[in-house]
Design an enzyme around this catalytic site. Structure first.
Site, PDB file in Angstrom:
ATOM      1  CG  HIS A   1      10.415 -98.904 -56.585  1.00 34.47           C
ATOM      2  ND1 HIS A   1      10.337-100.236 -56.269  1.00 34.47           N
ATOM      3  CD2 HIS A   1       9.157 -98.416 -56.427  1.00 34.47           C
ATOM      4  CE1 HIS A   1       9.085-100.540 -55.930  1.00 34.47           C
ATOM      5  NE2 HIS A   1       8.363 -99.459 -56.025  1.00 34.47           N
TER       6      HIS A   1
ATOM      7  CB  SER B   1       5.507-101.362 -56.238  1.00 38.05           C
ATOM      8  OG  SER B   1       6.146-101.068 -55.032  1.00 38.05           O
TER       9      SER B   1
ATOM     10  CG  ASP C   1      13.226-101.547 -56.004  1.00 36.49           C
ATOM     11  OD1 ASP C   1      13.053-100.678 -55.128  1.00 36.49           O
ATOM     12  OD2 ASP C   1      12.292-102.052 -56.651  1.00 36.49           O
TER      13      ASP C   1
END
Length: 712
Positions: A684, A564, A649
């Protein structure tokens, strides 16, 4: 409230370093060719410059051409990894073999019931249960996630809130990975699901009347929670007639809400990354409008709980690392504050848990967490000591207000997750459960350390390390260095059953507690964001150089990993020092900083102007562009790189890593593998089912270990 967040722990610690020889021998580049993405330039003119993006067409998620390209990347990755399939299966079975598949969480008491979850061998998801009165009572299943997930590729439960009388369960589910939750209500007496079905729901809490629900909803475009609603059971089930209680119109802010532990108030808050504002609603008067506690003021963060007619406020007013004050509910003006815990420069107050007779404050001192107990009756305080050099603490489920027991979880690199019940009156803790490692586990076989590297400006950067005893400090040990370094999130030294498969094969694992994270307090975060963001990258480079200098590893044995916002870190340091790392593993990486932060219609963008900067400002634009991974790929040699993402995501859109990989393929001047793997049915955090997630881990491990020449 910072949302380009850490990947779920299983994925965060699932990867490790590598050497080029094995995969290159397996691949046969003449037979297996990577996809070549078409180029169609889109030019953005800003600040007198032209920002060219050759791959912006990849944003069209519904385009057959986009899906075809992503599937081609998956086929290429599968072809390259095909020779490791047997190794992947071996690793999967090895990791699974250490996990107790049929297991039970530690029950917690709420009202008349004991609540817990359990898993069953062969089932992907937990089963939520309860028992009335005692643990010997008949089990009631409140929510079987396996049944909810039938026919679905993905399932995540968000809210799970039981009404005060114990009869109703409000819960929310996401079935795509896009973090878009649907609220439903179940009658626990009959098992019937009520007609309620409300979309795009965030926080959920009951009023005291057992029929009124408060819930937040998100904006359909930006996914910013911006409204609080009140729903009464029996009214229109889709929420279309629900009362709008509060709306947050400033796009820098997100709305949040929660119920105080004593159940007397719903706290309604608005938060940017630097400022908060809170109001309250009595739960016995749910129709009442929110009453403001303290008006927002730039750079003032404050967080609220309630006990005995007083609001307890954790505030950064006149205390960068927070202090604790109380104020009467009837007159919460700042001039009525009474300080009960002063702020300290080097110790951050991270949280305060209130109970009828006790308070537990969680602090972070020199990067290590502490628990401090205050007895309201005696006004005496004490702390709980923890012996290991690096570890992680977190509060467990503590929903009961009138209790002497505080439940917390302790873990470290070498200590499995351990749940303790601490008697605050008697000052003693009792272990309730330690995660079992099936087949036996001897933590004395491993060593955990905490060392410090020196950054380029002289700042000492902590590094947490774990390795198997007997590993030589001769620079030859394969090492995986992980870091995050954003949003003020600390990176904790936690236990991982899966990681044992790395340690047992001689891999050293390290976490760099770099600036931008919250490992050393608020100033640590400030020193690695906005116009100081590059400190995050140079800190990481310094930790890698230190591990090499101290002969924990060498550049040709060093792999790095982040996810991320940690993927931004991976992209930046790989551009800056490609010679320093042998292998890079980047999960759902935030790599297209400029195009994302210039698009205010995307989720997160506007709210994150306070983390990265607003590129509509010329100075911020120039600084952000100078480190944006996508914009700084150049013609040179790069390490071996594995990039993983998910199609659904909502935090880092799939096209960011897709564009990054496509551009990197055209620019890099080496034969090192560049693999891109896309989960076409997740979000995610990757796969939602536990067995599916383990297979992803086994894939990652097989890739990494084979790069070190380890294939069994």
């Amino acid at each position: 409230m910072k949302l380009r967040s850490l990947i779920v722990p299983l994925l965060i610690f699932s990867l490790t370093p590598i050497t080029t020889m094995t995969l290159e021998a397996q691949t046969n580049a003449q037979e297996v060719k990577p996809p070549v993405a078409k180029r169609a330039a889109k030019v953005t003119e800003i600040h007198g410059e032209k920002l060219t993006d050759d791959y912006s067409w990849m944003r069209e998620k519904t385009s057959p051409e986009v899906i075809s390209y992503l599937e081609a990347e998956n086929r290429y990755t599968d072809a390259v990894m095909k020779p490791t399939e047997a190794f992947q299966e071996k690793l999967y079975k090895e990791i699974l073999g250490r996990i107790k598949q049929t297991d039970l969480s530690v029950p917690y008491k709420l009202g008349d019931y004991y609540y817990y979850s359990r898993t069953e061998e062969g089932k992907q998801y937990p089963i939520q249960c309860r028992k009335k009165g005692s643990l010997e009572a008949k089990e009631e299943i409140t929510l079987d996630l396996n049944k909810l997930a039938e026919g679905l590729k993905f399932l995540s439960v968000g809210a799970y809130a039981v009404s005060d009388d114990g009869n109703l369960l409000a819960y929310s589910t996401d079935t795509t990975g896009f973090r878009q939750y649907t609220l439903q209500v179940k009658d626990l007496r009959t098992g019937e699901t009520l007609p309620e079905k409300i979309e795009r729901v965030g926080a959920v809490m009951w009023a005291a009347d057992n029929k009124t629900l408060f819930y937040t909803t998100e904006d359909a475009v930006t996914k910013r929670d911006d409204k609080l609603h009140r729903h009464v059971l029996g009214t229109k089930s889709d929420g279309s007639e629900d009362k709008l209680v509060k709306e947050e119109k400033d796009e820098l802010y997100r709305l949040f809400a929660y119920r105080t532990r004593d159940r007397k108030y719903v706290i309604v808050g608005s938060a940017s990354s630097e400022t908060t504002e809170n109001s309250y609603i009595p739960t016995d008067k749910p129709e009442q409008s929110p009453t403001l506690i303290l008006k927002r003021k730039d750079d003032h963060e404050y967080y609220v709980d309630h006990r005995d007619g007083l609001f307890y406020i954790r505030t950064n007013d006149a205390a960068k690392n927070f202090r604790l004050v109380t104020v009467p509910v009837k007159n919460p003006a700042k001039e009525n504050w009474t300080e009960i815990i002063a702020g300290r420069k080097d110790v951050k107050i991270e949280d305060a848990d209130l109970f009828k007779d006790f308070m537990v404050t969680s602090t972070r001192d020199k990067g290590l967490q502490k628990l401090n107990i205050t007895d309201f009756k005696t006004n005496k305080a004490h702390s709980i000591d923890f012996p290991e050099p690096t570890y992680a603490l977190s509060g467990e489920a503590n929903p009961e207000y009138n209790t002497d027991v505080f439940r917390y979880q302790y873990t470290s690199f070498i200590t499995p997750n351990s749940v303790y019940d601490y008697d605050m009156r008697m000052r003693r803790g009792e272990l309730q459960k330690q995660t079992e490692v099936v087949g036996g586990y001897d933590q004395t076989k491993y060593t955990s350390e905490r060392i410090f590297a020196t950054a380029q400006d002289g700042t000492k950067i902590p590094i947490s390390i774990v390795y198997k005893k007997g590993t030589k400090r001769d620079g030859k040990a394969p090492t995986l260095l992980y870091a995050y370094g954003s949003y003020g999130y600390p990176s904790s030294a936690t236990f991982s059953i899966a990681r044992l498969s790395l340690l047992e094969r001689g891999v050293t694992y390290a976490v760099a507690h770099i600036r931008g994270g919250g490992d050393m307090g608020e100033e640590w975060h400030d020193a690695g964001k906005m116009m100081l963001k590059k400190n995050t990258f140079t800190d990481f480079i310094a930790t890698a150089e230190h591990l090499i200098k101290e002969k924990y590893t060498s550049a040709d044995k060093l792999a790095i990993m982040g996810g991320s916002a940690g993927g931004l870190l991976m992209g930046a340091v790989t551009n800056m020092r490609p010679d320093l790392f042998h292998t890079v593993v980047s999960l759902v990486p935030f790599v297209d900083v400029m195009n994302t932060m210039l698009d205010a219609t995307l989720p997160l963008t506007v709210g994150e102007y306070l983390e990265w900067g607003n590129p509509n400002d010329k100075a911020a634009y120039a600084y952000m562009k100078s480190y944006s991974p996508y914009d700084n790929i150049t013609a040179k040699k790069y390490p071996t790189i594995l990039v993983r993402t998910s199609l659904n995501d909502s935090q880092v859109m799939y096209w960011e890593p897709a564009k990054y990989v496509a551009k990197l393929r055209t620019m890099k001047q080496d034969a090192n593998p560049l693999l891109f793997k896309i989960n076409m049915g997740a979000g995610h955090g990757g796969s939602s089912g536990r067995y599916d997630a383990l297979r992803e881990t086994a894939f990652d491990y097989a890739f990494i270990l084979s790069r070190f020449g380890i294939t069994s």
